[in-house]
Motif scaffolding. Sequence first.
Motif, mmCIF file in Angstrom:
data_model
loop_
_atom_site.group_PDB
_atom_site.id
_atom_site.type_symbol
_atom_site.label_atom_id
_atom_site.label_comp_id
_atom_site.label_asym_id
_atom_site.label_seq_id
_atom_site.Cartn_x
_atom_site.Cartn_y
_atom_site.Cartn_z
ATOM 1 N N GLU A 29 0.727 -1.266 0.009
ATOM 2 C CA GLU A 29 -0.050 -0.115 -0.052
ATOM 3 C C GLU A 29 0.950 1.414 0.037
ATOM 4 O O GLU A 29 0.271 2.218 -0.306
ATOM 5 C CB GLU A 29 -0.804 -0.161 1.384
ATOM 6 N N TYR A 30 2.097 1.118 0.289
ATOM 7 C CA TYR A 30 3.195 2.115 0.425
ATOM 8 C C TYR A 30 3.488 2.390 -1.032
ATOM 9 O O TYR A 30 4.069 1.462 -1.582
ATOM 10 C CB TYR A 30 4.079 2.143 1.367
ATOM 11 N N PRO A 31 3.665 3.711 -1.366
ATOM 12 C CA PRO A 31 4.241 3.583 -2.916
ATOM 13 C C PRO A 31 5.637 3.355 -3.106
ATOM 14 O O PRO A 31 6.676 4.410 -3.495
ATOM 15 C CB PRO A 31 3.751 5.318 -3.151
ATOM 16 N N ILE A 32 6.144 2.410 -2.749
ATOM 17 C CA ILE A 32 7.366 1.836 -2.918
ATOM 18 C C ILE A 32 8.001 1.972 -4.063
ATOM 19 O O ILE A 32 9.179 2.026 -4.569
ATOM 20 C CB ILE A 32 7.810 0.485 -2.104
ATOM 21 N N ALA A 80 4.492 13.171 -6.748
ATOM 22 C CA ALA A 80 3.625 14.326 -6.323
ATOM 23 C C ALA A 80 2.288 13.720 -5.855
ATOM 24 O O ALA A 80 1.603 14.028 -4.963
ATOM 25 C CB ALA A 80 3.433 15.463 -7.154
ATOM 26 N N SER A 81 1.743 13.089 -6.839
ATOM 27 C CA SER A 81 0.379 12.337 -6.643
ATOM 28 C C SER A 81 0.366 11.537 -5.286
ATOM 29 O O SER A 81 -0.553 11.338 -4.381
ATOM 30 C CB SER A 81 0.005 11.528 -7.789
ATOM 31 N N ASP A 82 1.451 10.679 -5.133
ATOM 32 C CA ASP A 82 1.436 9.864 -4.043
ATOM 33 C C ASP A 82 1.769 10.361 -2.657
ATOM 34 O O ASP A 82 0.969 9.854 -1.783
ATOM 35 C CB ASP A 82 2.730 8.832 -4.105
ATOM 36 N N THR A 83 2.441 11.434 -2.763
ATOM 37 C CA THR A 83 2.546 12.293 -1.467
ATOM 38 C C THR A 83 1.326 12.960 -0.871
ATOM 39 O O THR A 83 0.890 12.837 -0.016
ATOM 40 C CB THR A 83 3.451 13.370 -1.948
ATOM 41 N N VAL A 84 0.407 13.470 -2.091
ATOM 42 C CA VAL A 84 -0.977 13.997 -1.535
ATOM 43 C C VAL A 84 -1.654 12.707 -1.222
ATOM 44 O O VAL A 84 -2.485 12.849 -0.126
ATOM 45 C CB VAL A 84 -1.586 14.739 -2.910
ATOM 46 N N TRP A 85 -1.723 11.628 -1.925
ATOM 47 C CA TRP A 85 -2.465 10.449 -1.435
ATOM 48 C C TRP A 85 -2.216 10.102 -0.072
ATOM 49 O O TRP A 85 -3.084 9.871 0.773
ATOM 50 C CB TRP A 85 -2.331 9.122 -2.508
ATOM 51 N N LEU A 86 -0.919 9.820 0.471
ATOM 52 C CA LEU A 86 -0.551 9.588 1.713
ATOM 53 C C LEU A 86 -0.923 10.528 2.836
ATOM 54 O O LEU A 86 -1.490 10.340 3.773
ATOM 55 C CB LEU A 86 0.924 9.500 1.798
ATOM 56 N N TYR A 87 -0.760 11.805 2.433
ATOM 57 C CA TYR A 87 -1.434 13.089 3.142
ATOM 58 C C TYR A 87 -2.824 13.088 3.339
ATOM 59 O O TYR A 87 -3.511 13.160 4.674
ATOM 60 C CB TYR A 87 -0.985 14.412 2.492
ATOM 61 N N LEU A 88 -3.789 12.737 2.564
ATOM 62 C CA LEU A 88 -5.278 12.755 2.417
ATOM 63 C C LEU A 88 -5.504 11.307 3.253
ATOM 64 O O LEU A 88 -6.878 11.641 3.766
ATOM 65 C CB LEU A 88 -5.582 12.673 1.115
ATOM 66 N N ASP A 89 -4.705 10.530 3.107
ATOM 67 C CA ASP A 89 -5.057 9.276 3.982
ATOM 68 C C ASP A 89 -4.687 9.281 5.445
ATOM 69 O O ASP A 89 -4.581 8.326 6.126
ATOM 70 C CB ASP A 89 -4.509 8.047 3.246
ATOM 71 N N HIS A 90 -4.338 10.361 5.793
ATOM 72 C CA HIS A 90 -4.190 10.682 7.286
ATOM 73 C C HIS A 90 -2.795 10.135 7.588
ATOM 74 O O HIS A 90 -2.642 9.930 8.606
ATOM 75 C CB HIS A 90 -5.226 10.530 8.064
ATOM 76 N N ASN A 91 -1.991 9.901 6.585
ATOM 77 C CA ASN A 91 -0.571 9.409 6.999
ATOM 78 C C ASN A 91 0.390 10.545 6.898
ATOM 79 O O ASN A 91 1.116 10.558 5.966
ATOM 80 C CB ASN A 91 -0.145 8.407 5.800
#
Length: 134
Positions: A29-32, A80-91
């Motif tokens: 689930e992490y954007p590795i 950039a998209s993965d960073t936003v996704w992690l942020y919005l997922d409360h991570n």
Amino acid sequence: MKNVIAVGAGAAVGTYLRYLLNIQTLAVEYPIGTLLENTTGSLLLGMLSGYFAAVVPKPWVKAGLGTGLCGGFTTFSTFASDTVWLYLDHNIIQSFLYVFVTLGGGVTLALLGFILGQSIGQKKQGKEKAGGAL
């Protein structure tokens, strides 16, 4: 015209390799995958840049490998998209860690790659000069 063809061919190969890497990391689930693409691509571009600083290639080779292959393999927009996704997922902590590791790791690996590539290129130049002097 050779540059355009080389960039297109390199980009196709780089994009295909990025796709294969993403397929292998979809279960996580992490954007590795994106992290690996961008840091590995930074290392490779650093190595190529260092090597090309010592051994001057044909322009189409440099364009095909640097702009094409490395440009197709790495992806800032997905980062950039993965960073936003992690942020919005409360991570929030994970999103900042992701940015730090990607940027810090990318720059560090590019520098190490440059040093390594330049060293390899200088050794090749030394061997060619020594071989030509005999």
